[in-house]
Design a protein around this motif. Structure first.
Motif, PDB file in Angstrom:
ATOM      1  N   MET A  77       0.851  -1.193   0.000  1.00 46.60           N
ATOM      2  CA  MET A  77       0.000   0.000   0.000  1.00 46.60           C
ATOM      3  C   MET A  77       0.880   1.233   0.000  1.00 46.60           C
ATOM      4  SD  MET A  77      -1.145  -0.111   3.978  1.00 46.60           S
ATOM      5  CE  MET A  77      -1.032  -1.879   3.999  1.00 46.60           C
ATOM      6  N   SER A  78       0.318   2.351  -0.420  1.00 49.93           N
ATOM      7  CA  SER A  78       1.026   3.625  -0.378  1.00 49.93           C
ATOM      8  C   SER A  78       0.314   4.521   0.623  1.00 49.93           C
ATOM      9  CB  SER A  78       1.038   4.285  -1.762  1.00 49.93           C
ATOM     10  OG  SER A  78       1.820   3.518  -2.650  1.00 49.93           O
ATOM     11  N   LEU A  79       1.087   5.054   1.563  1.00 50.37           N
ATOM     12  CA  LEU A  79       0.537   5.924   2.596  1.00 50.37           C
ATOM     13  C   LEU A  79       0.892   7.376   2.299  1.00 50.37           C
ATOM     14  CD1 LEU A  79       1.382   3.800   5.762  1.00 50.37           C
ATOM     15  CD2 LEU A  79      -0.782   3.899   4.499  1.00 50.37           C
ATOM     16  N   CYS A  80      -0.086   8.254   2.479  1.00 50.09           N
ATOM     17  CA  CYS A  80       0.065   9.676   2.181  1.00 50.09           C
ATOM     18  C   CYS A  80       1.114  10.322   3.084  1.00 50.09           C
ATOM     19  CB  CYS A  80      -1.281  10.370   2.381  1.00 50.09           C
ATOM     20  SG  CYS A  80      -1.233  12.156   2.110  1.00 50.09           S
ATOM     21  N   SER A  98      -2.663  12.917  -4.826  1.00 51.93           N
ATOM     22  CA  SER A  98      -2.809  14.363  -4.651  1.00 51.93           C
ATOM     23  C   SER A  98      -1.477  15.090  -4.574  1.00 51.93           C
ATOM     24  CB  SER A  98      -3.627  14.674  -3.394  1.00 51.93           C
ATOM     25  OG  SER A  98      -4.962  14.273  -3.569  1.00 51.93           O
ATOM     26  N   HIS A  99      -0.407  14.395  -4.173  1.00 51.92           N
ATOM     27  CA  HIS A  99       0.914  15.033  -4.082  1.00 51.92           C
ATOM     28  C   HIS A  99       1.323  15.623  -5.433  1.00 51.92           C
ATOM     29  CE1 HIS A  99       1.587  10.760  -5.020  1.00 51.92           C
ATOM     30  NE2 HIS A  99       2.571  11.188  -5.776  1.00 51.92           N
ATOM     31  N   ALA A 109      -2.640  15.826   1.636  1.00 56.63           N
ATOM     32  CA  ALA A 109      -3.710  16.303   0.757  1.00 56.63           C
ATOM     33  C   ALA A 109      -4.631  15.196   0.253  1.00 56.63           C
ATOM     34  CB  ALA A 109      -3.106  17.046  -0.431  1.00 56.63           C
ATOM     35  N   SER A 110      -4.321  13.950   0.529  1.00 58.10           N
ATOM     36  CA  SER A 110      -5.120  12.833   0.024  1.00 58.10           C
ATOM     37  C   SER A 110      -6.535  12.863   0.589  1.00 58.10           C
ATOM     38  CB  SER A 110      -4.465  11.495   0.381  1.00 58.10           C
ATOM     39  OG  SER A 110      -5.302  10.419  -0.012  1.00 58.10           O
ATOM     40  N   GLU A 111      -7.503  12.576  -0.248  1.00 57.34           N
ATOM     41  CA  GLU A 111      -8.900  12.462   0.184  1.00 57.34           C
ATOM     42  C   GLU A 111      -9.142  11.088   0.803  1.00 57.34           C
ATOM     43  OE1 GLU A 111     -11.778  14.601  -0.723  1.00 57.34           O
ATOM     44  OE2 GLU A 111     -10.434  16.220  -1.307  1.00 57.34           O
ATOM     45  N   LYS A 112      -8.169  10.170   0.678  1.00 58.47           N
ATOM     46  CA  LYS A 112      -8.319   8.796   1.170  1.00 58.47           C
ATOM     47  C   LYS A 112      -7.329   8.488   2.281  1.00 58.47           C
ATOM     48  CE  LYS A 112     -10.035   7.112  -3.202  1.00 58.47           C
ATOM     49  NZ  LYS A 112      -9.957   6.095  -4.225  1.00 58.47           N
ATOM     50  N   ARG A 113      -6.896   9.540   3.041  1.00 58.82           N
ATOM     51  CA  ARG A 113      -5.933   9.319   4.107  1.00 58.82           C
ATOM     52  C   ARG A 113      -6.368   8.193   5.012  1.00 58.82           C
ATOM     53  NH1 ARG A 113      -5.870  15.079   4.124  1.00 58.82           N
ATOM     54  NH2 ARG A 113      -7.350  14.983   5.781  1.00 58.82           N
TER      55      ARG A 113
END
Length: 73
Positions: A40-43, A57-58, A47-51
């Motif tokens: 998985m990729s973590l923000c 969003s970056h 700015a991510s809407e799926k934090r």
């Protein structure tokens, strides 16, 4: 559970890429259902809407942070 290490890759100007068996919890101990995913990729930009997950969003906000290994002190 396997004793394999979890790999976390700091992507320049992007998310933290996490690979391996992990349990992701919030501050209250509630566990996210990762549906068996082992990557998985973590923000990192906030700015991510799926934090806490990255949604790309970056790129839209021009997030800049090229992290490299260094001293922890």
């Amino acid at each position: 559970m396997a004793d394999e290490a979890v790999k976390i890759t700091v992507r320049p100007n992007g998310p933290l890429r996490v690979e391996g068996h992990v349990v992701l919890t919030d501050a209250d101990g509630k566990v996210w259902d990762l549906a068996g995913k082992t990557a998985m990729s973590l923000c990192r930009c906030g700015a991510s809407e799926k934090r806490p997950f990255c949604d790309g969003s970056h790129n839209k906000i021009g997030f800049q942070c090229a992290a490299t290994p260094g001293s922890l002190t």
